[in-house]
Design a protein around this motif. Structure first.
Motif, short mmCIF file in Angstrom:
data_model
loop_
_atom_site.label_atom_id
_atom_site.label_comp_id
_atom_site.label_asym_id
_atom_site.label_seq_id
_atom_site.Cartn_x
_atom_site.Cartn_y
_atom_site.Cartn_z
N CYS A 26 -1.95 -5.36 10.59
CA CYS A 26 -1.20 -5.08 9.65
C CYS A 26 -2.22 -6.38 8.65
O CYS A 26 -2.15 -5.86 7.10
N LYS A 79 -4.41 3.54 -1.61
CA LYS A 79 -3.48 3.95 -1.12
C LYS A 79 -3.72 5.39 0.49
O LYS A 79 -4.78 5.11 0.85
N VAL A 99 -4.03 -2.45 1.15
CA VAL A 99 -2.99 -2.20 -0.21
C VAL A 99 -3.18 -3.27 -1.39
O VAL A 99 -3.21 -2.79 -2.30
N ALA A 100 -3.34 -4.36 -1.18
CA ALA A 100 -3.15 -5.47 -2.46
C ALA A 100 -4.40 -5.24 -3.19
O ALA A 100 -4.46 -5.52 -4.71
N GLN A 101 -6.14 -4.32 -2.65
CA GLN A 101 -6.64 -4.20 -3.49
C GLN A 101 -7.16 -2.86 -3.92
O GLN A 101 -7.47 -2.89 -5.03
N GLY A 102 -5.57 -2.54 -3.99
CA GLY A 102 -5.49 -1.42 -4.09
C GLY A 102 -5.30 0.42 -4.07
O GLY A 102 -5.10 1.05 -4.32
N ASN A 143 -2.52 -5.02 4.93
CA ASN A 143 -2.25 -5.69 3.46
C ASN A 143 -2.92 -5.57 2.79
O ASN A 143 -2.85 -5.61 1.63
N PHE A 144 -4.32 -6.50 3.12
CA PHE A 144 -5.27 -6.39 2.03
C PHE A 144 -5.80 -5.98 1.51
O PHE A 144 -6.45 -5.50 0.56
#
Length: 77
Positions: free
Chosen positions: A44, A56, A51-54, A48-49
């Protein structure tokens, strides 16, 4: 009514195993042991990391590293 969880994605399986099997060992590698719950938290965190970096859904990802537990979770040490 069926109590079996509906697992559609690999992430569903990892999360369900983390809840059901908790602190039972999932990975045993040399002297390192990772429980199902720890593996769920680590994956997880890695997701999440990204996703935080963009990142998709559908984006490609490459990993270059040796065979070790961190390969599965993205953790460093």
């Amino acid at each position: 009514m069926n109590d079996t969880p509906q697992l559609r994605f690999m992430s569903d399986l990892i999360e369900d195993n983390g809840k059901v099997l908790g602190e039972n060992p999932y990975i045993l590698y040399d002297e390192k042991e990772v429980s199902y719950a720890e593996f769920d938290r680590a994956t997880c965190g890695a997701a999440n990391f990204l996703v935080a970096q963009g990142a998709k859904p559908g984006d490609g990802l490459a990993i270059l590293m040796g065979n070790c537990p961190e390969f599965l979770t993205g953790e460093n040490g």
